[in-house]
Scaffold this motif. Sequence first.
Motif, PDB file in Angstrom:
ATOM      1  N   ASP A  68       0.858  -1.180   0.000  1.00  0.00           N
ATOM      2  CA  ASP A  68       0.000   0.000   0.000  1.00  0.00           C
ATOM      3  C   ASP A  68       0.896   1.232   0.000  1.00  0.00           C
ATOM      4  OD1 ASP A  68      -2.540  -1.175   0.016  1.00  0.00           O
ATOM      5  OD2 ASP A  68      -2.427  -1.553   2.162  1.00  0.00           O
ATOM      6  N   MET A  69       0.994   1.893  -1.111  1.00  0.00           N
ATOM      7  CA  MET A  69       1.810   3.095  -1.218  1.00  0.00           C
ATOM      8  C   MET A  69       0.968   4.298  -0.807  1.00  0.00           C
ATOM      9  SD  MET A  69       3.843   4.597  -4.535  1.00  0.00           S
ATOM     10  CE  MET A  69       2.437   5.374  -5.298  1.00  0.00           C
ATOM     11  N   ARG A  70       1.411   4.981   0.226  1.00  0.00           N
ATOM     12  CA  ARG A  70       0.679   6.128   0.747  1.00  0.00           C
ATOM     13  C   ARG A  70       1.671   7.264   0.963  1.00  0.00           C
ATOM     14  NH1 ARG A  70      -4.263   5.078   2.765  1.00  0.00           N
ATOM     15  NH2 ARG A  70      -4.084   6.754   4.299  1.00  0.00           N
ATOM     16  N   VAL A  71       1.797   8.127  -0.006  1.00  0.00           N
ATOM     17  CA  VAL A  71       2.738   9.245   0.060  1.00  0.00           C
ATOM     18  C   VAL A  71       1.923  10.522   0.229  1.00  0.00           C
ATOM     19  CG1 VAL A  71       4.630  10.444  -1.058  1.00  0.00           C
ATOM     20  CG2 VAL A  71       4.349   7.988  -1.408  1.00  0.00           C
ATOM     21  N   LEU A  72       1.953  11.070   1.443  1.00  0.00           N
ATOM     22  CA  LEU A  72       1.153  12.253   1.780  1.00  0.00           C
ATOM     23  C   LEU A  72       1.680  13.494   1.047  1.00  0.00           C
ATOM     24  CD1 LEU A  72       0.710  11.635   5.618  1.00  0.00           C
ATOM     25  CD2 LEU A  72      -1.106  11.600   3.886  1.00  0.00           C
ATOM     26  N   PRO A  73       0.911  14.598   1.072  1.00  0.00           N
ATOM     27  CA  PRO A  73       1.367  15.818   0.395  1.00  0.00           C
ATOM     28  C   PRO A  73       2.770  16.237   0.813  1.00  0.00           C
ATOM     29  CG  PRO A  73      -0.930  16.045   1.007  1.00  0.00           C
ATOM     30  CD  PRO A  73      -0.460  14.756   1.610  1.00  0.00           C
ATOM     31  N   HIS A  74       3.554  16.592  -0.186  1.00  0.00           N
ATOM     32  CA  HIS A  74       4.930  17.023   0.015  1.00  0.00           C
ATOM     33  C   HIS A  74       5.268  18.002  -1.107  1.00  0.00           C
ATOM     34  CE1 HIS A  74       4.978  13.477  -2.591  1.00  0.00           C
ATOM     35  NE2 HIS A  74       6.002  14.051  -3.211  1.00  0.00           N
ATOM     36  N   PRO A  75       6.300  18.810  -0.932  1.00  0.00           N
ATOM     37  CA  PRO A  75       6.582  19.888  -1.885  1.00  0.00           C
ATOM     38  C   PRO A  75       7.654  19.518  -2.902  1.00  0.00           C
ATOM     39  CG  PRO A  75       7.878  20.216   0.083  1.00  0.00           C
ATOM     40  CD  PRO A  75       7.138  18.925   0.283  1.00  0.00           C
ATOM     41  N   HIS A  76       7.702  20.285  -3.989  1.00  0.00           N
ATOM     42  CA  HIS A  76       8.802  20.237  -4.944  1.00  0.00           C
ATOM     43  C   HIS A  76       9.065  21.645  -5.462  1.00  0.00           C
ATOM     44  CE1 HIS A  76       9.246  15.901  -5.307  1.00  0.00           C
ATOM     45  NE2 HIS A  76       7.936  15.768  -5.453  1.00  0.00           N
ATOM     46  N   THR A  77      10.303  21.903  -5.845  1.00  0.00           N
ATOM     47  CA  THR A  77      10.669  23.142  -6.541  1.00  0.00           C
ATOM     48  C   THR A  77      11.681  22.818  -7.628  1.00  0.00           C
ATOM     49  OG1 THR A  77      12.546  23.649  -5.068  1.00  0.00           O
ATOM     50  CG2 THR A  77      10.381  24.533  -4.434  1.00  0.00           C
ATOM     51  N   GLY A  78      11.666  23.604  -8.711  1.00  0.00           N
ATOM     52  CA  GLY A  78      12.729  23.593  -9.696  1.00  0.00           C
ATOM     53  C   GLY A  78      12.854  22.350 -10.543  1.00  0.00           C
ATOM     54  N   LEU A  79      11.786  21.534 -10.628  1.00  0.00           N
ATOM     55  CA  LEU A  79      11.895  20.268 -11.353  1.00  0.00           C
ATOM     56  C   LEU A  79      10.553  19.871 -11.940  1.00  0.00           C
ATOM     57  CD1 LEU A  79      10.425  17.930  -9.373  1.00  0.00           C
ATOM     58  CD2 LEU A  79      12.456  18.354  -8.030  1.00  0.00           C
ATOM     59  N   GLN A  80      10.586  18.832 -12.777  1.00  0.00           N
ATOM     60  CA  GLN A  80       9.387  18.137 -13.220  1.00  0.00           C
ATOM     61  C   GLN A  80       9.442  16.709 -12.695  1.00  0.00           C
ATOM     62  OE1 GLN A  80       9.937  19.097 -17.553  1.00  0.00           O
ATOM     63  NE2 GLN A  80       7.748  19.573 -17.460  1.00  0.00           N
ATOM     64  N   THR A  81       8.330  16.203 -12.169  1.00  0.00           N
ATOM     65  CA  THR A  81       8.253  14.804 -11.778  1.00  0.00           C
ATOM     66  C   THR A  81       7.648  14.006 -12.927  1.00  0.00           C
ATOM     67  OG1 THR A  81       6.047  14.963 -10.778  1.00  0.00           O
ATOM     68  CG2 THR A  81       7.946  15.423  -9.348  1.00  0.00           C
TER      69      THR A  81
END
Length: 325
Positions: A68-81
């Motif tokens: 069960d993959m559960r990745v809560l809200p988190h930030p990013h800057t300066g990139l593309q995912t």
Amino acid sequence: MTNLEVRPVPELCDLVPTTGPVVELHPSRDVPLGGVRAMRVRRTLPQRGLPLVGAWCFLDEFGPQHVDMRVLPHPHTGLQTVTWPVAGEILHRDSVGSEAVVRPGQLNLMTAGRGVAHSEFSLGSEPLIHAAQLWVALPEGAAEGAAAFEQVSDLPVWETTGVRATVFIGQLDGLVSPAHVHTPLLGTEVTVGAGASADVPLVPGFEHAILVLDGSLEVAGTPHAPSGLLYLGDGRSSVHLRSRDGARLLLLGGAPFEHDLVMWWNFVGRNHADIAQARADWESPDRADRFGVVAGHGDARIPAPELPNIRLQPRRRQPPKGLPE
């Protein structure tokens, strides 16, 4: 996907001229994401000897694993995912207002710009998940721009006898993915049938690398299996792939990146101050001013680790371990 390491390593990824065609293996590093029942990933970018391949600056492969993959809200800057699933379904939500399920054969591409937040959850009870999560460093202008999200399903396919390449980013032999990127890139999933071989055309000005997802093959005459990232250098007009029993792989490439990058946790910046400010903004009560809000999670989020008690120091690309061809 987030980098959940408690003590993420600060890195300055600098532009280093490549040395022509090489065959250089960079072993993967196992990283647990989460708690006791963590999902484990195999990280092959960045590395001490290989911080970038073109603008590709981060590469995790996770699974195949029932989890069960559960990745809560988190930030990013300066990139593309870049989220590329091989098996399973992943629900993406972000602070741009997107909510999308990505499935095998589809691409999720999120542009952070100055700041974005997102979450990723697997669907179903402990489903089989196998996917690659990659980051693309943004150049000047785009790195300070607005956040965006797109899902692309209609992707071009390059084929020859026994070999099939789905172009999810950039272009291969004149076939161009509709996904919006900001530097010259190549991202493809290639399947090689049992007993098949082919010369896959490349752009000589790009540097390239290959990650085997399953099976084994020969790359330019060198045996390769799911053991790490095989860096091929630049200057190639093609690469010969051959598999006895069949294989699936990612072929990545791009023009050498023109900007210094400091990477720490989920942030990409140009210097220490950029990273420190992004962390401070994410930990601020006013974080939504920069990163927005991901609907459906209330106040739940992943807090940022503490910055190291030093200024972020350069990490230079080391000389190739392989032999020039």
